[in-house]
Design an enzyme around this catalytic site. Structure first.
Site, PDB file in Angstrom:
ATOM      1  N   ASP A 284     -22.086  37.284  16.905  1.00  0.00           N
ATOM      2  CA  ASP A 284     -20.711  37.187  17.373  1.00  0.00           C
ATOM      3  C   ASP A 284     -20.298  38.584  17.843  1.00  0.00           C
ATOM      4  OD1 ASP A 284     -18.220  36.177  18.000  1.00  0.00           O
ATOM      5  OD2 ASP A 284     -18.019  35.072  16.129  1.00  0.00           O
ATOM      6  N   GLU A 632      -1.657  29.704  17.490  1.00  0.00           N
ATOM      7  CA  GLU A 632      -2.789  29.361  16.633  1.00  0.00           C
ATOM      8  C   GLU A 632      -4.061  29.554  17.441  1.00  0.00           C
ATOM      9  OE1 GLU A 632      -3.481  25.385  15.286  1.00  0.00           O
ATOM     10  OE2 GLU A 632      -2.900  24.452  17.180  1.00  0.00           O
TER      11      GLU A 632
END
Length: 889
Positions: A284, A632
């Site tokens: 990542d 979000e």
């Protein structure tokens, strides 16, 4: 041939034929030698295996060149004919961040379809667009970010807690549902050619990863082997073994004290030894920097040590800047042997060879994909179909829905009623269509009075920002702002173009504003004044891709340069009516989705009163509430009541929306609540008071049309919840606890608001004639069939769900587990028999070590359009569900 002359003639003919044969053979050999291709390097020969070609290529490289090819933005090696390649690309629900593309429903909506075949078709469509865009970029000499063929999709983490902001990217809380959707999407993306990959899919984030966002760079999670193998690994195992996914992305956090990108357990033992994974692992982004940077994992002291640890553990590619140049130092200091780099590089270059990147385009099937597939009518129809199938009807009291098209007036109210961002979710492309609920309802009812009002902000302190209109912008004696456009990303030299822009509200697609530039890099400087027509508190923002900065009255307000998809940065200020305020916006672009929007909102507006007035003069009210991907999502700076750096601290609707909901309800009008969100909402008050509730997720560019089709009966909804809707965070364990106790439908012991698998229809389905053996031999497949009848007057889909429960289990087995499902279509009064086969792997129990065990005893099998209740486990007599207890021996 009796004479000597005859023998001589025969001999001469034979010699003649021989000489002709020799000549022909010589000519053939000469022609063959002439057409044989010679290669400077063996790796250029397409007739040998990809692995051999990769090995030979690596053999030609210097240490520095090797290290450079292990970073995501790998540079060109000109002397070897290796072009630059950027490994970073995204296609979570359509090709993302690369300009025009078809935008499908967000991942959570894909899960809500419960239709793996449809999601496979979606994967085919997305990869068609990906291939077409890549080859267009390559022909233009573009090899930057979001232009390659290696995609960091799908996110198959388990959505174990509704507070996680990135849960919207997943397919829900269940490992089996996630694996079925994930496997089919991966297969659609990677293609079916026996030689070449269509693209590389990447299953992420491996493993035991689902928030919190704000602490993901420091957290260290511990779970039992049972939870590991029962919940967190099955979808990844299916991706590797069934879908043959060619890439895995490791996660930011630690697991059992090892960083996931430096974990021998995850990357070596489980992934490669146990599952025989043959692809490559990518970190990542900047996750390996977490190994050594202060206040992170604290696993190493230097970047060189971090790189060595990651590569040794099995992370082949670094999204970040740790490997280059630090791996060269690590080799020279003998922290790692160069042969370890060669192993990683072989995996990476094998992938590039399998994608056909070093072969002639005419030899690669996928390279022939025409560009007109991008945003094509066929793909539009598919996006709309996925959106329709994702709609979940949560409640329909007294059959308020579907609404009549003869309505003369309707109020469409709410912060998501006309929100483009609420269609898209995160990790999205740029669509040509933005069909919001408001637009779709207007189209559906051309003769009705549509009364629209915003009604409320999304949340307290988070107003809805709209483009600043021309009427308040001034550039000398002109309306608007002066725009100076430069053919570079740094506003250098003379501008290539100067013009007056009436508003800064641009999506440059597909053409860039500066003609004849050879890449995607350009910049713009807008200057002028804002002259407000009302005094008050304002929020002013710049929604832009790539980077930019705003000066207000010559003071720098903010700047940014790291946005990969359009995000909004903002500042708050007091403005006085009629006063001129100087504004300068500097925007630069470096990738293929250039956008810039100068936006604002007056913060002290009364949004509620216009909404009440709109409702009063309407026959019916449609309230479009929910959340927004602006608050979000992934690791955000957002700190609002109920929201925490991308996650949520509460799972109710924001208070601004609850106030609007109650005020509208008090008017006594028939009201439908449409929810648009990426995670479960505790809409307890609405469930008690609002007669009809539709869950629409972030439904893609055609989402509004899908919503309107359901509301007015042009489509019979059949989506099912891929997550549990809880009543409160108080029902949940601590967010950071990864123990599965009291989480998801499998272990939750409370009473949910809406259960996993729940979803209503405009018709009724009846289940009869369940056939399954009374006694089942352990470790044998269980065959079963059931008759399903559409007993209503409307055609529709039904999602047939199969659950098992081990009765009187002594080892904390799940309360129930999904082991099969099929989405079927039934005409009114039609009956179909549906078959299932439950494999031993699906009904096995797990011991503490995570091993599968087959215990003798009773097991309940339930089949229906929903989960069974505790009272229905023994021979259910409900019409929409049947159950039977079998004995395992």
């Amino acid at each position: 041939m009796n004479t000597q002359s005859d023998r001589i003639i025969f001999t001469l003919k034979t010699v003649h034929k021989f000489l002709i044969g020799v000549i022909l053979i010589s000519l053939f050999c000469a022609c063959t030698e002439h057409t044989t291709t010679t290669y400077e390097y063996t790796f250029q020969n397409p007739k040998i295996s990809f692995e051999e070609r990769a090995t030979d290529l690596i053999h030609q490289m210097t240490l520095g060149e090797k290290v450079s090819q292990m970073r995501y933005d790998a540079p060109e090696i000109e002397r070897l004919g290796v072009p630059a390649y950027n490994w970073w690309n995204e296609c979570l629900h359509g090709v993302a961040r690369a300009g025009e593309a078809t935008v499908f429903p967000q991942g959570i909506g894909m899960g809500a379809t419960w239709n793996p075949t449809l999601i496979h078709d979606m994967g085919v469509a997305v990869s068609d667009e990906a291939r077409a865009k890549h080859h267009k970029f390559a022909k233009e000499g573009k090899r930057g970010i979001y232009q390659g063929l290696t995609f960091w999709t799908p996110n198959i983490n388990i959505f174990r807690d509704p507070r996680w902001g990135r849960g919207q990217e997943t397919y829900g809380e269940d490992p089996y549902l996630t694996s079925r959707i994930g496997v089919n999407y991966i297969k659609g993306l990677q293609g079916d050619d026996p030689k070449y990959l269509k693209l590389v899919a990447t299953a992420k984030h491996f493993a035991v990863h689902s928030g919190p966002e704000k602490s993901r760079h420091q957290d260290n999670y511990q779970v039992s082997n049972r939870d590991l193998y029962e919940t967190y690994l099955p979808a990844f195992e299916a991706a590797v073994k069934e879908a043959k996914v060619h890439s895995i992305m490791c996660a930011y956090n630690r697991f059992r004290d090892e960083a996931c990108c430096g974990s021998n357990l995850l990357l070596q033992k489980i992934l490669r030894d146990d599952w025989d994974f043959q692809g490559y692992v990518v970190s990542d982004c900047w996750a390996i920097a977490d190994f050594w940077e202060p206040n992170r994992h604290g696993l190493t002291e230097t970047a060189a040590e971090a790189g060595a640890l990651a590569v040794t553990s099995g992370t082949d590619l670094n999204c970040g800047n740790v490997y280059d140049p630090n791996l060269k130092e690590a080799v020279l200091k003998e922290l790692i042997d160069e042969s370890k780099l060669d192993i990683a590089l072989k995996r990476l270059f094998t992938a590039r060879f399998k994608l056909g990147m070093f072969d002639a385009a005419e030899d690669v099937k996928w390279a022939q994909t025409p560009y007109d597939v991008v945003a094509s009518d066929k793909h539009y129809q598919l996006s709309e179909k996925v959106a329709r199938e994702s709609m979940v009807l949560l409640k329909n009291e007294d059959q308020l829905l579907p609404l009549s098209k003869d309505i003369t007036s309707i109020a469409v109210i709410g912060p998501n009623a006309n929100s483009k961002q609420a269609l898209l979710g995160n990790y999205h492309g740029t669509p040509h269509q933005f069909i919001t609920p408001l637009k779709a309802i207007k189209d559906k009812l051309p003769n009705a009075q549509i009364n629209y009002a915003l009604g409320s902000d999304v949340a307290e302190g988070w107003p809805i920002l709209e483009p600043i209109p021309t009427s308040v912008l001034k550039n000398g004696d002109k309306k608007g702002l002066k725009g100076a456009y430069f053919a570079n990303r740094s506003w250098e030299g003379e501008p290539a173009l100067v013009r007056n822009d009436t508003a800064v509200h641009f999506i440059w697609m597909p053409e860039k504003p500066v003609k004849d530039i050879q890449n995607d890099e350009f910049s713009v400087r807008w200057t002028g004044q804002i002259i407000p027509k009302e005094t008050g508190s304002y929020r002013i923002g710049l929604k832009a891709s790539s980077g930019g900065k705003i000066y207000f009255n010559e003071q720098l307000q903010f700047e940014f340069s790291d946005d990969h998809e359009p995000k909004t940065r903002y500042f708050d200020t007091e403005l006085t009516k009629g006063v001129a305020y100087d504004i300068k916006i500097d925007y630069f672009n470096y990738h293929t989705d250039p956008q810039a929007h100068l936006v604002w909102a007056k913060k002290d507006q009364d949004l509620l009163s216009p909404a009440i007035e709109a409702a009063k003069k309407s026959d019916v009210v449609v309230l479009c509430l929910g959340l927004s991907p602006n608050i979000e999502g992934e690791e955000m700076p957002v700190l609002l009541e109920g929201f925490d750096k991308g996650d949520r601290s509460e799972i109710t609707l924001p208070k601004t929306q609850i106030r609007l909901l109650k005020e509208i309800h008090a008017l006594g009008k028939p009201t439908v609540l449409v929810l648009m969100n990426g995670s479960a909402l505790a809409v307890n008050w609405a469930d008690e008071n609002i007669p009809a509730i539709l869950e629409a997720w972030y439904p893609g560019e055609f989402g509004g049309k899908a919503i309107a089709d359901v509301l007015f009966g042009d489509y019979n909804p059949a989506g099912r919840l891929p997550v549990t809707f809880y009543k409160s965070v108080e029902n949940l364990p601590d967010f950071k606890s990864y123990d599965m106790g009291n989480r998801t439908y499998k272990y939750f012991k409370g009473d949910p608001l809406y259960a996993f698998g729940h979803g209503l229809s405009y018709t009724n389905f009846i289940y009869t004639n369940l056939e399954v053996s009374d006694v089942v031999e352990a470790q044998k497949e269980i065959a079963l069939k059931v008759a399903v009848t559409n007993a209503g007057k409307v055609d529709g889909d039904e999602v047939v769900q199969v659950y098992i429960t081990h009765i009187n289990s002594t080892n904390d087995a799940p309360i129930r587990s999904l082991v099969g499902f099929k989405r079927i279509h039934l005409k009114a009064n039609e009956t179909k028999t549906v078959d299932f086969s439950i494999t031993p792997k699906l009904y096995a129990q797990l011991d503490e070590a995570g091993n599968k065990i087959y215990l003798e005893g009773k097991m309940s099998i339930s089949i229906g359009g929903r989960q069974p209740t505790a009272d229905e486990l023994n021979n259910s007599v409900a019409t929409n569900l049947v159950s039977k207890v079998v004995t395992i021996k």
